[in-house]
Design an enzyme around this catalytic site. Structure first.
Site: not given
Length: 523
Positions: A341, A344-345
């Site tokens: 992701c 997200c990261d």
């Protein structure tokens, strides 16, 4: 900090506060501290039930904001500025600290209140992560309900030194009493069940006692939600059993092609789907995984906890998950530099070199997004040319810190035992093996259907998808399927919803005909 529209909305929400709330600030002279102080003071101006002190917070992190009922030490803390996706987490913390009831099952809330022992949770997040708020909000609620529980949200981009020392390479990353507890999206039920060791046995016993359903939907994504609504509207006994509600939609950031909705986000759409399902008489069972399907007098679904649910018909809507590379090192470094992701990261890799595996739309979109955060992005595509839309290709090629390598087969993830240090790939034209030094690898090579548990019990395609007919019927009488888990082409949210409705109507038609057949046989 807050524009006039947001202030107006927030003022309305804060009217739900029933008892006084106190905010505690821990500040220094940094720009982020001034930003957090400004946010806190703006909130205080919107409600006479909220007061502000600068007594510091329990964790000692600076800047940070504690939220608590007036007169109590804060057990909910935000280390960083809770804006972006986490602004909702802050609003909910204010409401819950002020006595506004939480939207969760009464039995689950009681389970939290009855937890014994001391639980000090810390969650590392990024403000661009759409998965993080669910975890933050669940742990905040637990801290509000139980005085033995505390929780700190930590913005990983702001506390980089701590991220490095604790080897945080993916978000959300949760620590309990200083030790790693879990990574990725977790629901309130999953967290509680993980710390409450006797929960699984109690749940299995309760599930096993449930009466048979007319329609049992396995899966809680768009297809499962649509199927449940259409079945329930027929007035028949309907159940939904799912690992989590929302499915892959929960991992989708921007949605701009859902007809009649100009733009939304995955978690928001998933929340609306769940609420719509709950508007009907549907028995929703989450945090449960199916492991076996059997066709007996009724269709039986055995769950991982050993409970068996029975139904006259079943609709399989278990969706799909990110496809993995299946190369050495991938699993070893999953969550330690290998990620799926980018939204997200990505912020955890600020200023470093990363790779994106996959040259389709998702891969090139990920590369474009990451290029604004990291030092350099290398895109590796197995085929001889990119598969992404031309407009995305042009954008990627115009960015000076994106390099595209085609005809590249990733063969190994490299690391130092603690985190990713690079990857190895083979040039498919020359056969030469090459290494690239990297801090992170984002895998974007499509989806794989969640059907491993069905092998040998139902007809699957060579790609592992459930083979379905025009009404969603499968090779097993009384078993229907819908969505990304099936052979239906074009994996889109709106198509999955239509397929879910089709499967529910197909199941209802099956039940009618089955009832007629039973009557004729009895005569």
């Amino acid at each position: 900090m807050l524009d006039s529209n947001l202030k107006q909305q927030l003022t309305t929400y804060l009217q739900n506060i029933k008892t006084p709330v106190e905010l505690s600030l821990s500040l220094d002279d940094s720009a982020k501290a001034r930003e957090l102080s400004s946010l806190a003071r703006e909130i205080v101006e919107l409600s006479d039930r909220i007061t502000l002190t600068e007594n510091g917070t329990a964790s000692g992190r600076v800047p940070s904001l504690g939220v608590a009922p007036a007169g109590q030490a804060p057990r909910v803390e935000f280390a960083g500025v809770p804006m972006g996706h986490e602004f909702t987490s802050l609003v909910l913390a204010l409401l819950q600290a002020g006595g506004h009831p939480a939207k969760a099952e009464a039995a689950l809330l009681d389970q939290v209140r009855n937890l014994e022992g001391e639980y000090r949770f810390e969650t590392f997040i990024s403000l661009s992560c759409q998965n993080c708020p669910d975890v933050v909000q669940a742990l905040n609620l637990m801290a509000v309900l139980n005085p033995n529980i505390s929780h700190v949200m930590i913005d990983g981009a702001l506390f980089q030194d701590e991220v490095g020392k604790r080897n945080v390479m993916a978000v959300p990353s949760v620590f309990l009493n200083g030790e790693p507890f879990g990574q990725g999206r977790m629901t309130l039920a999953e967290i509680v069940n993980k710390v409450d060791t006797g929960a699984a046995a109690r749940q299995a016993e309760a599930l096993a006692e449930k009466a048979p359903y007319d329609v049992l939907v396995v899966g809680g994504g768009p297809a499962g939600a649509a199927a449940a609504i259409y079945a329930a509207r027929k007035g028949i006994r309907t159940g939904v059993v799912a690992d989590r509600f929302g499915g892959q939609v929960m991992d989708t950031v921007g949605i701009e092609n859902f007809i009649s909705v100009r733009a939304t986000e995955g978690p928001k759409l998933a929340a609306n789907l769940e609420q719509h399902v709950l508007d009907y008489d549907v028995d929703l069972m989450t945090a449960q995984q199916a492991r076996k399907l059997s066709r007996k007098a009724l269709v039986e679904i055995e769950l991982e906890n050993g409970a068996v649910l029975k139904s006259r018909s079943v609709i399989l809507a278990t969706g799909a998950r990110w496809r993995e590379l299946n190369v050495p090192g991938e699993q070893e470094y999953r969550g330690k530099g290998v990620a799926y992701c980018p939204h997200c990261d990505g912020p955890l890799f600020k200023g470093r070199k990363v790779a994106v595996i996959g040259g389709g739309n998702s891969g090139i979109e990920a590369a474009i997004d990451l290029a604004g955060i990291v030092e350099h992005v290398t895109v590796l595509e197995f085929g001889g040319e990119l598969r992404a839309d031309e407009v995305l290709q042009r954008k990627a090629r115009s960015m000076t810190n994106i390099e595209i390598i085609t005809s590249a087969q990733t063969t190994e993830v490299l690391g130092d035992g603690q985190r990713v240090s690079g990857l190895r790939y083979t040039d498919r034209n020359s056969g030469e093996s090459r290494d690239i030094a990297l801090a992170g690898i984002f895998v974007q090579i499509g989806l794989v259907p969640n059907t491993e548990w069905l092998k040998g019990d139902i007809e699957l395609s060579r790609h592992g998808e459930i083979v379905v007919g025009s009404r969603g019927e499968t090779s097993v009488p009384g078993v229907f399927a819908a969505g990304d888990v099936t052979t239906v082409p074009y994996k889109q949210i709106i198509i999955s919803m239509g397929a879910g409705a089709t499967a529910a109507l197909g199941a209802f038609d099956y039940l009618i005909r089955e009832s007629v057949d039973d009557t004729e046989q009895a005569a």
